[in-house]
Each structure stands twice: as structure tokens, then as C-alpha cells.
Scaffold this motif. Structure first.
Motif, PDB file in Angstrom:
ATOM      1  N   SER A 214     -62.179  62.477 -55.713  1.00  0.00           N
ATOM      2  CA  SER A 214     -62.772  61.318 -56.841  1.00  0.00           C
ATOM      3  C   SER A 214     -62.032  59.891 -56.755  1.00  0.00           C
ATOM      4  N   LEU A 215     -62.898  59.071 -56.646  1.00  0.00           N
ATOM      5  CA  LEU A 215     -62.145  57.600 -56.501  1.00  0.00           C
ATOM      6  C   LEU A 215     -63.160  56.621 -57.687  1.00  0.00           C
ATOM      7  N   THR A 216     -62.132  55.971 -58.309  1.00  0.00           N
ATOM      8  CA  THR A 216     -62.539  54.817 -59.228  1.00  0.00           C
ATOM      9  C   THR A 216     -62.242  53.531 -58.706  1.00  0.00           C
ATOM     10  N   VAL A 217     -63.465  52.566 -58.979  1.00  0.00           N
ATOM     11  CA  VAL A 217     -63.253  51.084 -58.491  1.00  0.00           C
ATOM     12  C   VAL A 217     -63.703  50.447 -59.999  1.00  0.00           C
ATOM     13  N   ILE A 245     -58.104  49.997 -57.504  1.00  0.00           N
ATOM     14  CA  ILE A 245     -59.169  51.180 -56.627  1.00  0.00           C
ATOM     15  C   ILE A 245     -58.071  52.465 -56.661  1.00  0.00           C
ATOM     16  N   THR A 246     -58.307  53.332 -57.650  1.00  0.00           N
ATOM     17  CA  THR A 246     -57.437  54.799 -57.681  1.00  0.00           C
ATOM     18  C   THR A 246     -58.256  55.823 -57.482  1.00  0.00           C
ATOM     19  N   GLY A 247     -57.394  57.065 -57.377  1.00  0.00           N
ATOM     20  CA  GLY A 247     -58.058  58.413 -57.185  1.00  0.00           C
ATOM     21  C   GLY A 247     -57.414  59.472 -57.127  1.00  0.00           C
ATOM     22  N   LYS A 248     -58.135  60.631 -57.074  1.00  0.00           N
ATOM     23  CA  LYS A 248     -57.384  61.795 -57.054  1.00  0.00           C
ATOM     24  C   LYS A 248     -58.043  62.869 -56.258  1.00  0.00           C
ATOM     25  N   MET A 249     -57.047  63.912 -55.478  1.00  0.00           N
ATOM     26  CA  MET A 249     -57.404  64.536 -54.610  1.00  0.00           C
ATOM     27  C   MET A 249     -56.849  66.152 -55.271  1.00  0.00           C
ATOM     28  N   LYS A 250     -57.543  67.170 -54.941  1.00  0.00           N
ATOM     29  CA  LYS A 250     -56.930  68.451 -55.124  1.00  0.00           C
ATOM     30  C   LYS A 250     -56.908  69.290 -53.764  1.00  0.00           C
ATOM     31  N   GLN A 297     -70.236  56.717 -46.629  1.00  0.00           N
ATOM     32  CA  GLN A 297     -68.843  56.679 -46.186  1.00  0.00           C
ATOM     33  C   GLN A 297     -68.100  55.624 -47.295  1.00  0.00           C
ATOM     34  N   ILE A 298     -66.617  56.263 -47.418  1.00  0.00           N
ATOM     35  CA  ILE A 298     -65.676  55.482 -47.945  1.00  0.00           C
ATOM     36  C   ILE A 298     -64.553  55.377 -47.140  1.00  0.00           C
ATOM     37  N   VAL A 299     -64.235  54.214 -46.754  1.00  0.00           N
ATOM     38  CA  VAL A 299     -62.911  53.809 -46.004  1.00  0.00           C
ATOM     39  C   VAL A 299     -61.861  52.964 -46.858  1.00  0.00           C
ATOM     40  N   LEU A 300     -60.837  53.644 -46.708  1.00  0.00           N
ATOM     41  CA  LEU A 300     -59.450  53.006 -47.651  1.00  0.00           C
ATOM     42  C   LEU A 300     -58.405  52.954 -46.523  1.00  0.00           C
ATOM     43  N   PRO A 301     -58.213  51.563 -45.922  1.00  0.00           N
ATOM     44  CA  PRO A 301     -57.185  51.347 -45.271  1.00  0.00           C
ATOM     45  C   PRO A 301     -55.552  51.811 -45.510  1.00  0.00           C
ATOM     46  N   ALA A 302     -55.395  51.840 -47.003  1.00  0.00           N
ATOM     47  CA  ALA A 302     -54.079  51.756 -47.295  1.00  0.00           C
ATOM     48  C   ALA A 302     -54.139  52.354 -48.562  1.00  0.00           C
ATOM     49  N   ILE A 303     -53.323  53.514 -48.912  1.00  0.00           N
ATOM     50  CA  ILE A 303     -53.374  54.316 -50.261  1.00  0.00           C
ATOM     51  C   ILE A 303     -51.652  54.445 -50.266  1.00  0.00           C
ATOM     52  N   LEU A 304     -51.315  54.746 -51.301  1.00  0.00           N
ATOM     53  CA  LEU A 304     -50.154  55.228 -51.607  1.00  0.00           C
ATOM     54  C   LEU A 304     -50.172  56.585 -52.845  1.00  0.00           C
ATOM     55  N   LEU A 305     -49.521  57.572 -52.570  1.00  0.00           N
ATOM     56  CA  LEU A 305     -49.817  58.798 -53.160  1.00  0.00           C
ATOM     57  C   LEU A 305     -48.993  58.877 -54.324  1.00  0.00           C
ATOM     58  N   GLY A 306     -49.285  59.579 -55.472  1.00  0.00           N
ATOM     59  CA  GLY A 306     -48.723  59.894 -56.610  1.00  0.00           C
ATOM     60  C   GLY A 306     -48.658  61.397 -56.698  1.00  0.00           C
ATOM     61  N   GLY A 307     -48.376  61.803 -57.773  1.00  0.00           N
ATOM     62  CA  GLY A 307     -48.379  63.179 -58.129  1.00  0.00           C
ATOM     63  C   GLY A 307     -47.036  63.876 -57.953  1.00  0.00           C
ATOM     64  N   ASP A 321     -52.220  68.551 -57.107  1.00  0.00           N
ATOM     65  CA  ASP A 321     -53.339  67.478 -57.546  1.00  0.00           C
ATOM     66  C   ASP A 321     -52.335  66.109 -57.321  1.00  0.00           C
ATOM     67  N   ILE A 322     -53.207  65.372 -56.460  1.00  0.00           N
ATOM     68  CA  ILE A 322     -52.600  63.994 -56.143  1.00  0.00           C
ATOM     69  C   ILE A 322     -53.360  63.006 -56.551  1.00  0.00           C
ATOM     70  N   ASP A 323     -52.540  61.997 -57.171  1.00  0.00           N
ATOM     71  CA  ASP A 323     -52.933  60.824 -57.561  1.00  0.00           C
ATOM     72  C   ASP A 323     -52.819  59.724 -56.359  1.00  0.00           C
ATOM     73  N   PHE A 324     -53.579  58.851 -56.395  1.00  0.00           N
ATOM     74  CA  PHE A 324     -53.415  57.779 -55.380  1.00  0.00           C
ATOM     75  C   PHE A 324     -54.007  56.474 -55.960  1.00  0.00           C
ATOM     76  N   GLU A 325     -53.266  55.189 -55.479  1.00  0.00           N
ATOM     77  CA  GLU A 325     -53.833  54.082 -55.445  1.00  0.00           C
ATOM     78  C   GLU A 325     -54.059  53.244 -54.058  1.00  0.00           C
ATOM     79  N   ALA A 326     -55.077  52.450 -53.908  1.00  0.00           N
ATOM     80  CA  ALA A 326     -55.474  51.792 -52.872  1.00  0.00           C
ATOM     81  C   ALA A 326     -54.974  50.430 -53.008  1.00  0.00           C
ATOM     82  N   PHE A 327     -54.273  49.749 -51.769  1.00  0.00           N
ATOM     83  CA  PHE A 327     -53.756  48.357 -51.918  1.00  0.00           C
ATOM     84  C   PHE A 327     -54.576  47.444 -50.805  1.00  0.00           C
TER      85      PHE A 327
END
Length: 347
Positions: A214-217, A245-250, A297-307, A321-327
Motif C-alpha cells: 500500500s502507498l499513501t500520497v 509519501i508513505t507505504g507498507k509492505m508485507k 506503474q508507481i516508481v519511487l527513487p528513494a525510500i527508507l524502511l521502518g519496521g 510488516d515493513i513501513d517506509f517513507e519516500a524522499f
């Protein structure tokens, strides 16, 4: 006569903020509106008046907002993407093709586009539907979501100026389109090339262990604009804030790519692509020649992972379960690209 399934939702871009226009674009989606007259109560007192007085209860302002949920189709979705992102190029992919590539990026100037949105609700027992028409609608956020076994969806958060019930229901018509689902998706780590006006973005390493994404803008629009002379209504469009711009992945724990990136706090690129091949091509890239298919298509050049780091799971497959933010990484031209290949001539 009608039934409870006979709901329609239409939209059109306004020329003047808050001035109603006839809706022309329709979506097979639901929307939940909130319409709130914000009131103030006078504090003056009189003998024998033991409760608040009706003639001292007065309107302060109107607040209206909505949440639209839509399954992402192969046609007709571009107008919603443009409402959220604001930046757009729309290009015929190749000579002789019938497909256009929309590249959506974050707008860098105010004001955002405003829209009229009309929902026609069926009343119980049949009869003519009841139209609720909202003006001055601006898109505050969008969330893309896909899970294993499910359809790719989007949730759009709207802010509105006001609502009327006197506008006649517009006749609905819908594009012939298919839906993107989980089975059409691929996801790649890191980026070989970013999208151009006619080319898709490309990733480096395929990730085969992602089961949810999932991705939220968020545009983080301001909530002001209630000024004298506005009669309690917002008198201007909402202004853009600092976007997030934040998101989550499982993911299933099949390797240490994500763990190591999290520990090192090193940035990753992501390329998420859905390609619908079952409905035939939109033409051919004459250079390849490669077939052109409806694509999201969604393209994110730079994300940092949380989780967190992986942990045992009582004998069950280990998942993260990984949270991330795009920068903005200072190098890529955009922090996000959303590409929509479609037969639509215009968004």
C-alpha cells in the motif's frame, strides 16, 4: 423505479472554484460524504431561560469531505490521478498505436484543480434517485492498495466547499474497461531507468516475496479560506502543503535484502508495475517492436524502511510488516512517478 444498487457517481473539472458544472466522467465506485454545518452558541443569559436558546444558535461555517473507493480500471482513471497529483504529461506512445502514456507527478504550484462531484443515491422502495452535488472538490490524498488474491484499489480523500440537492441527476455513462489485480503485478528493487513521456520505469532486482503493498500520497492541503463575505463557505481553493509519501509492505522472509537495508538505513528504489495483457494490445513500440499493454506503474527513487528485524513465528512462515517513507534524494527529478498507459485520449 430502481434498486439499492442503482448508485451513480460522476465528476467534472470546474472552471471557477465552487461553481457547479455538469458531471461528465463516471466511476464504478462508492463515496462516503460528510456534510457538517459548524454552529456556534451564544453565551448571553436571561432570567427563566434554562437551556441554550434556538435564536442564539447560528452557523459558523460549512465543512464537507468525502472518501471515494475505486477499483483501478484500464480506462478512465487518469482524471482522478490528475486531481491528486496535478502534474501531467500525456503522450501517444508510438506512431500507429492507440495507447497513450500519462505520467503523473506532484504539482509544484498552486492552485490545485477543483471539481464538481455528484452522487445519485437510490431511495428505498424504488423511485427516482436523489442527487447530492458537491462543488469545490479538491483531492487531499490517495492510497493505493493491493493484496494477494485482490483487485488493485485506490481510496481518494476529497475536501469540498458545499453541497446542493437541487441539481438534476446527470445521465451516467461508463468506459468499457478491465481491472488491474494482484496477478498483473511485479515489483522491483532499485531503478535502472525512470519513466519518460513514452517509456516505463525499469527496476534492477525482482522481489518475489511481497504479498501486500500500500502507498499513501498526501497533499496536506490547508483547511483555511473561510473569509468575510463567504457566508460560511470557503472562499478559495485549498493550498498545497508539504507532501508526504508513505507505504507498507508485507513480505515473506526469503532473504535479507530488506533486513539489511533497514539495519543500514540505506535508501532503496521501488518499481511497482501492473500490466493487463488479457485484453489485447494498444499497439506496438516500433523501436522494439514490443507490444503496448494497459499498464499502471508507481516508481519511487528513494525510500527508507521502518519496521523491525525478522522474528520467529511459532513454526509458521516468517513474514515482515515493513513501513517506509519516500524522499527527495536530490538526484532524481521526482520523488514519485505514477504512469498510466491507457486507450484514453485524454485523462
Amino acid at each position: 423505479m430502481g434498486t439499492q444498487v442503482d448508485f451513480s457517481l460522476g465528476l467534472a473539472v470546474e472552471t471557477v472554484y465552487g461553481t457547479l458544472v455538469t458531471v461528465t466522467r463516471f466511476f464504478e465506485s462508492a463515496i462516503q460524504w460528510k456534510y457538517k454545518p459548524v454552529k456556534v452558541q451564544g453565551k448571553g443569559m436571561q432570567p427563566t431561560k434554562a437551556v441554550n436558546r434556538l435564536n442564539r444558535n447560528t452557523l459558523a461555517r460549512i465543512e464537507a469531505s468525502g472518501e471515494q473507493n475505486v477499483e483501478i480500471p484500464t480506462k478512465g482513471f487518469g482524471v482522478l490521478l490528475q486531481a491528486v497529483f496535478g502534474g501531467l504529461t500525456n503522450t501517444l506512445i508510438a506512431a500507429g498505436a492507440t495507447g497513450y502514456q500519462q505520467v503523473h507527478t506532484l504539482a509544484t504550484t498552486d492552485p490545485v484543480k477543483s471539481h464538481t462531484i455528484q452522487g445519485v443515491l437510490p431511495v428505498l422502495g424504488g423511485g427516482a434517485g436523489s442527487p447530492h452535488t458537491f462543488s469545490g472538490c479538491v483531492a487531499d490524498a490517495i492510497t493505493f492498495d493491493v493484496k494477494e488474491g485482490a483487485i488493485l484499489t485506490a481510496k481518494i480523500d476529497w475536501l469540498a466547499k458545499t453541497m446542493v440537492t437541487s441539481t438534476a441527476a446527470a445521465a451516467a455513462s461508463y468506459p468499457i474497461a478491465d481491472l488491474f489485480t494482484f496477478v498483473h503485478g511485479t515489483i522491483f528493487k532499485d531503478i535502472t531507468s525512470v519513466p519518460t513521456s513514452t517509456d516505463l520505469g525499469k527496476g534492477t532486482t525482482a522481489l518475489a516475496n511481497v504479498s501486500e503493498f500500500s502507498l499513501t500520497v498526501k497533499n496536506n492541503l490547508d483547511k483555511g479560506g473561510y473569509n468575510l463575505g463567504g457566508a460560511g463557505l470557503r472562499s478559495r481553493k485549498n493550498l498545497l502543503g508539504v507532501r508526504s509519501i508513505t507505504g507498507k509492505m508485507k513480505i515473506e522472509y526469503t532473504d535479507n535484502i530488506m533486513r539489511d537495508a533497514y539495519i543500514a538505513q540505506s535508501s532503496l528504489g521501488l518499481v511497482l508495475t501492473f500490466t493487463y495483457t488479457a485484453g489485447g494490445t494498444l499497439g506496438f513500440d516500433l523501436v522494439g517492436p514490443d507490444p503496448i499493454y494497459p499498464t499502471f506503474q508507481i516508481v519511487l527513487p528513494a525510500i527508507l524502511l521502518g519496521g523491525d528485524i525478522p522474528s520467529s513465528n511459532d513454526g509458521q512462515p516468517i513474514t515482515l510488516d515493513i513501513d517506509f517513507e519516500a524522499f527527495d534524494n536530490g538526484t532524481a527529478a521526482q520523488p514519485i512517478w505514477v504512469v498510466y498507459r491507457t486507450a484514453d485520449l485524454l485523462p
